[in-house]
Design a protein around this motif. Structure first.
Motif, mmCIF file in Angstrom:
data_model
loop_
_atom_site.group_PDB
_atom_site.id
_atom_site.type_symbol
_atom_site.label_atom_id
_atom_site.label_comp_id
_atom_site.label_asym_id
_atom_site.label_seq_id
_atom_site.Cartn_x
_atom_site.Cartn_y
_atom_site.Cartn_z
ATOM 1 N N UNK A 38 0.773 -1.230 -0.007
ATOM 2 C CA UNK A 38 -0.119 -0.049 0.002
ATOM 3 C C UNK A 38 0.807 1.215 0.013
ATOM 4 N N UNK A 39 2.161 1.396 0.833
ATOM 5 C CA UNK A 39 2.838 2.485 0.977
ATOM 6 C C UNK A 39 3.578 2.589 -0.713
ATOM 7 N N UNK A 40 3.776 1.882 -1.329
ATOM 8 C CA UNK A 40 4.186 2.002 -2.441
ATOM 9 C C UNK A 40 3.255 2.486 -3.716
ATOM 10 N N UNK A 41 2.005 1.878 -3.575
ATOM 11 C CA UNK A 41 1.046 2.676 -4.189
ATOM 12 C C UNK A 41 0.789 3.916 -3.882
ATOM 13 N N UNK A 42 0.501 4.476 -2.641
ATOM 14 C CA UNK A 42 0.531 5.765 -2.162
ATOM 15 C C UNK A 42 1.449 6.738 -2.638
ATOM 16 N N UNK A 43 2.892 6.166 -2.610
ATOM 17 C CA UNK A 43 3.791 7.107 -2.920
ATOM 18 C C UNK A 43 4.019 7.496 -4.603
ATOM 19 N N UNK A 44 3.627 6.090 -5.148
ATOM 20 C CA UNK A 44 3.520 6.292 -6.636
ATOM 21 C C UNK A 44 2.462 7.065 -7.156
ATOM 22 N N UNK A 45 1.213 6.837 -6.614
ATOM 23 C CA UNK A 45 0.359 7.838 -7.241
ATOM 24 C C UNK A 45 0.226 9.295 -6.755
ATOM 25 N N UNK A 46 0.718 9.334 -5.498
ATOM 26 C CA UNK A 46 0.749 10.766 -4.974
ATOM 27 C C UNK A 46 1.704 11.634 -5.707
ATOM 28 N N UNK A 47 2.971 11.011 -6.184
ATOM 29 C CA UNK A 47 3.809 11.748 -6.783
ATOM 30 C C UNK A 47 3.348 11.870 -8.315
ATOM 31 N N UNK A 48 2.543 10.817 -8.893
ATOM 32 C CA UNK A 48 2.123 10.910 -10.302
ATOM 33 C C UNK A 48 1.031 12.074 -10.346
ATOM 34 N N UNK A 49 0.059 11.859 -9.402
ATOM 35 C CA UNK A 49 -1.040 12.966 -9.395
ATOM 36 C C UNK A 49 -0.596 14.209 -9.375
ATOM 37 N N UNK A 50 0.359 14.421 -8.307
ATOM 38 C CA UNK A 50 0.961 15.881 -8.026
ATOM 39 C C UNK A 50 1.610 16.419 -9.360
ATOM 40 N N UNK A 51 2.650 15.402 -9.804
ATOM 41 C CA UNK A 51 3.357 15.741 -11.076
ATOM 42 C C UNK A 51 2.537 16.246 -12.286
#
Length: 198
Positions: free
Chosen positions: A98-111
């Protein structure tokens, strides 16, 4: 296949960090270029409403400052989100959680959100810059023996900067989907192996 994917995910995490750094450098460059070319043609910001502006349109230097500060702060947030990918071991983990999903999609969404917002803002300021009285600007710069800048390089450079950010974000999402596919395939092989033993 897992080995290639692990190499790819590490490269992408470093690319995400670099993309945040690229936005940071872009924000500094945009402000510095306008300062060098326009600041001397303006009265103090506090007197802008009442004092004479030496070059009509040079006010863009002051107008762009709130955006430039927001862009600089956003780039720092993007760098921190890039660091989050490493904190959650997204760069090296064989299985994602879950932590990997959160960090990946948070970065992608913000970017991606940053890229869209910045593109709209930079295009608007570029249009404002191009409305400046360049003839008066050239004469004033020559008289004062100061820098004259009519190039839109820093405005145009945003196409490359935010295309890189968006591509890294999309690649992170593709990598995540690839990882899930490999995890599912691995689980299937393990389950089949257990079935054969039974």
């Amino acid at each position: 296949m897992y080995k290639k994917q692990l190499t790819w995910q590490k490269i992408l995490c470093f690319a995400a960090l670099a993309a945040g750094g690229l936005v940071f450098l872009y924000a500094l460059g945009l402000s510095t270029d306008l300062y060098d070319g326009l600041f001397y043609a303006l009265p103090e910001e506090a007197k802008l409403a009442t004092a004479k502006v030496n070059v009509p349109g040079a006010e863009i230097y002051y107008n762009i400052q709130p955006f430039n500060r927001a862009l600089l702060n956003s780039s720092i947030v993007l760098i921190l989100l890039g660091c989050l990918l490493f904190i959650t071991s997204t760069h090296s983990r064989r299985r994602y959680y879950i932590g990997n999903a959160v960090s990946t999609f948070t970065f992608a969404g913000a970017g991606i959100a940053l890229s869209v917002w910045a593109h709209q803002q930079v295009e608007a300021f570029k249009a404002q810059f191009l409305q400046m009285d360049f003839e008066a600007y050239a004469k004033y710069a020559k008289r004062r023996k100061k820098a004259y800048i009519d190039s839109t390089f820093w405005f145009d450079a945003h196409y490359v900067v935010f295309a890189v950010v968006a591509l890294v974000c999309l690649a992170l999402i593709i990598n995540f989907v690839w990882k899930l596919y490999l995890m599912k395939a691995e689980k299937k092989l393990i389950d089949e192996g257990k079935g054969l033993k039974a």
